[in-house]
Design an enzyme around this catalytic site. Sequence first.
Site, PDB file in Angstrom:
ATOM      1  N   PRO A 381       3.573   8.685   7.301  1.00 60.78           N
ATOM      2  CA  PRO A 381       2.837   9.039   6.073  1.00 60.78           C
ATOM      3  C   PRO A 381       2.234  10.439   6.156  1.00 60.78           C
ATOM      4  O   PRO A 381       2.133  11.031   7.241  1.00 60.78           O
ATOM      5  CB  PRO A 381       1.746   7.956   5.995  1.00 60.78           C
ATOM      6  CG  PRO A 381       1.615   7.438   7.383  1.00 60.78           C
ATOM      7  CD  PRO A 381       2.960   7.555   8.016  1.00 60.78           C
ATOM      8  N   PRO A 382       1.814  10.983   5.012  1.00 56.46           N
ATOM      9  CA  PRO A 382       1.226  12.331   5.009  1.00 56.46           C
ATOM     10  C   PRO A 382      -0.082  12.376   5.783  1.00 56.46           C
ATOM     11  O   PRO A 382      -0.837  11.404   5.819  1.00 56.46           O
ATOM     12  CB  PRO A 382       0.983  12.613   3.510  1.00 56.46           C
ATOM     13  CG  PRO A 382       1.818  11.617   2.776  1.00 56.46           C
ATOM     14  CD  PRO A 382       1.916  10.420   3.650  1.00 56.46           C
ATOM     15  N   GLY A 383      -0.331  13.560   6.379  1.00 59.99           N
ATOM     16  CA  GLY A 383      -1.628  13.810   6.996  1.00 59.99           C
ATOM     17  C   GLY A 383      -1.823  13.247   8.382  1.00 59.99           C
ATOM     18  O   GLY A 383      -2.945  13.256   8.885  1.00 59.99           O
ATOM     19  N   VAL A 384      -0.752  12.730   9.029  1.00 64.19           N
ATOM     20  CA  VAL A 384      -0.934  12.155  10.368  1.00 64.19           C
ATOM     21  C   VAL A 384      -0.728  13.186  11.461  1.00 64.19           C
ATOM     22  O   VAL A 384      -0.814  12.866  12.652  1.00 64.19           O
ATOM     23  CB  VAL A 384       0.011  10.950  10.586  1.00 64.19           C
ATOM     24  CG1 VAL A 384      -0.360   9.812   9.662  1.00 64.19           C
ATOM     25  CG2 VAL A 384       1.468  11.347  10.403  1.00 64.19           C
ATOM     26  N   LYS A 386       2.093  15.573  11.735  1.00 62.28           N
ATOM     27  CA  LYS A 386       3.475  15.841  12.141  1.00 62.28           C
ATOM     28  C   LYS A 386       3.715  17.340  12.322  1.00 62.28           C
ATOM     29  O   LYS A 386       4.285  17.776  13.320  1.00 62.28           O
ATOM     30  CB  LYS A 386       4.448  15.269  11.110  1.00 62.28           C
ATOM     31  CG  LYS A 386       4.360  13.760  10.935  1.00 62.28           C
ATOM     32  CD  LYS A 386       5.408  13.241   9.978  1.00 62.28           C
ATOM     33  CE  LYS A 386       5.215  13.742   8.567  1.00 62.28           C
ATOM     34  NZ  LYS A 386       3.988  13.248   7.934  1.00 62.28           N
ATOM     35  N   SER A 703       8.638  -7.962   1.806  1.00 62.24           N
ATOM     36  CA  SER A 703       7.699  -8.508   2.792  1.00 62.24           C
ATOM     37  C   SER A 703       6.756  -9.572   2.218  1.00 62.24           C
ATOM     38  O   SER A 703       6.085 -10.278   2.986  1.00 62.24           O
ATOM     39  CB  SER A 703       6.879  -7.373   3.420  1.00 62.24           C
ATOM     40  OG  SER A 703       6.094  -6.733   2.444  1.00 62.24           O
ATOM     41  N   LYS A 746      -0.527  -3.059   8.192  1.00 63.32           N
ATOM     42  CA  LYS A 746      -0.871  -4.345   7.580  1.00 63.32           C
ATOM     43  C   LYS A 746      -1.908  -5.104   8.416  1.00 63.32           C
ATOM     44  O   LYS A 746      -2.862  -5.675   7.889  1.00 63.32           O
ATOM     45  CB  LYS A 746       0.392  -5.192   7.416  1.00 63.32           C
ATOM     46  CG  LYS A 746       1.374  -4.634   6.405  1.00 63.32           C
ATOM     47  CD  LYS A 746       2.657  -5.461   6.371  1.00 63.32           C
ATOM     48  CE  LYS A 746       3.658  -4.898   5.353  1.00 63.32           C
ATOM     49  NZ  LYS A 746       4.920  -5.662   5.333  1.00 63.32           N
TER      50      LYS A 746
END
Length: 818
Positions: A381-384, A386, A703, A746
């Site tokens: 996801p964004p902002g982690v 990378k 899921s 989750k």
Amino acid sequence: MTKFSLADNLNDADIPLFNDGDEKKWELDQLPDEVSILPLKNTVLFPGVVIPITVGRDKSIQLIKDAYQQESKLIGVVSQQNFAVENPTSADLFKFGTIAVILRMIRMPDGSLTAVIQGRGRFEIESYTQEEPYFRAKIKKAPEIYPEVSEARAMALSLKNEAQKVIELSPNIPSEANIALHNINSFRFLVNFIASNLNLEVKEKQDILETHSLMDRANIVMGYLNNELNVLELSEEIQSKVKIDLDKQQRDYILRQQIKAIQDELGEEGFEQEISELKERGSKKKWSAKVQEVFDKELNRINRLHPNSPEYSVSMNYIDWLLELPWGEFKEESFDLTEAKKVLDEDHFGLEKVKERILEYLAVLKLKQDKKAPIICLYGPPGVGKTSLGKSIARSLNREFVRMSLGGVRDEAEIRGHRRTYIGAMPGRILQGLKKAKFGNPVFMLDEIDKVGNDFRGDPSSALLEVLDPAQNNAFNDHFLEVDYDLSPILFIATANSLESIHPALRDRMELIEINGYTLEEKLQIARQHLVPDQKKEHGLKANQLKLSNGALRKIIEGHTRESGVRNLNQKIARVCRVTAKEIVMEQSDGASVTEANLDHYLGVPRFDQEAYEKLEVPGVGIGLAWTSVGGDILFIESVLLRGNGKLTLTGQLGDVMKESAMAAYTYLKSHAERFNIPLAAFTSWDVHLHIPAGAIPKDGPSAGITLLTTMASLFTQRMVKSRLAMTGEITLRGKVLPVGGIKEKVLAAARAGIRQIIMCKENEKDVMEIKDDTLSQLTFVYVERAEEVLDFALEPNKIKKPIQLEVEPIKALVEQK
């Protein structure tokens, strides 16, 4: 001194032409044993030829004055080997010269002298007797070898004919010059006269003077005369555009000499120097023989082009790109694994899988000593972190870092470059990045590779197949360069938010490493160790001027941001720093201590409410777990019964996959109704309406399969779903439970919401084991493989107190329940 041309001097009416009588008389005269020597700077005096000279040196002025007072007025004239020497010595003069008589001497207003001298005969210097106040030397007569009379006549006729052609082609020579030329009846004087007036270097004229055989001298003059005639003919050809079949080598030579003369006259000496510098730079490059061949060919082409030609700038741009690329130039890497791990830990908290992979690569590289690098894709996801991780990897390896954003790139030429036939063509961004890095082994980040587009201009994803294929990228061919370039030493790191939009063949070429969202505790540590100190420094705050408590940071994370990464968290901390800085500058406070209680003063009220567990009061309600781009969340699924004919209605903006999961769960329950004590009337006389709240938000994915199954089973059996229980997993028509993704997000969302038990597929147990978080101790995991196991565990054993009687008529059953 200046050079004299045939065009200039044939028009001089004051030249006393030589005749045979004068020549015989001078031939009988004895040369003096010793004579004064006058050095000439940039010309050569031939016997019989009259030239004016300007004398400026003190020595030369004294010599002319003394000689002019003598009866014979004779001097020896010798040319300098290098005209740039202002005060020549005897070693700077040639050995052969010409005896000359001073015809006239004129004093000039500036103190210099102008003398008119005429050559008489050739001599050779035996030795110098004095150097002050001017040169004097002992001389001897130079031998003269005469040809046969018939041979001399034939050569004289040829020389006159060639000279006549020159006169006719040259626009600067009047036709009367032919008369003067035909009045020369001495063969030796004819040869000397033409040689004197040819536009030659001093050394070339000196070679003619030193030739003893008159016929050899005439042949040399004839050769130079032919050259001058060819120049005039070539000029005539250019002006009239008439094609004349000249020898290519001779033609090129003449053109080069003309260009050189023009450049010398204009002072444009930089072109040859620039070509020389390019050759020197090319000789130092560590490229292959093929590239060297292309370089030499292009350089030769530039050498033939005019600097103002459009092709010149295109070729020069190509040469510049060849020279600017780092062919075989690699930056020395650091193989210290301990130091590399320290650098990675300093810059990023967590991300253990990525760090471990980089250290593995370093270890292999140290053992194998191979320049080939792996191709890694970091997705999450964004902002982690990378993109920033790529910079840290470059720092840990001691390599240069190059970032190339692929978001919105639609043109294949952005990767492979444009062909040189296009105006403004240049290499692709891969080679542009290498030029910027100056080394052939940088860490090259292909950012947002999942957002590459394609249209009529080409498919950049297909172009990237060669770049990111270890078996092909050692011979990458850019459309602009058109030569192979080795990309294998480059460590390519691609980043993506999602793998679905990446070309399958491209995805297959990369080593995929998933970077999941951060847990609450990880975000807290990142904020404490990195974000808060960085923002304090960015806003000019001292360490003691702002203190953020753990409670305040937790409230920012949970109430003011909803993301997997820390980008918004960083922005919120920056806002707290700005408010603090404003209060300090306005002298409202000396600093700030931000706690959970006063955080609203800096950020306002919380924007988000965490989805919390609510007690389930009726059958037909279950809790699922969802993955979003900003982390995990819990999902309430509601269902009700109403009279009808077995229709299933789904609402809540569900995607096709989720709708299919609901239909599969409904069909499974219908086919196994007896197993779960569900009356058949439930599927014929009752309709089911299933709804998932937050209807404005699209929802999709498989899921929620077991949650949908449990919700409808609870509704049909009138048994409550156990409290504080959530679940995730895909359901099949046969009742098999399949694994799903996003387990970490989750599970953490369930823990935050107050869930105590989670049901999931047995195959997802390995994903739970990878989660390192203290909150897992609060959770109990139930791993299942079949739908029966899910329902046996999830549903209470007994029905509610007033259940709906599904086997009776719907209206009567609802009345009885009430």
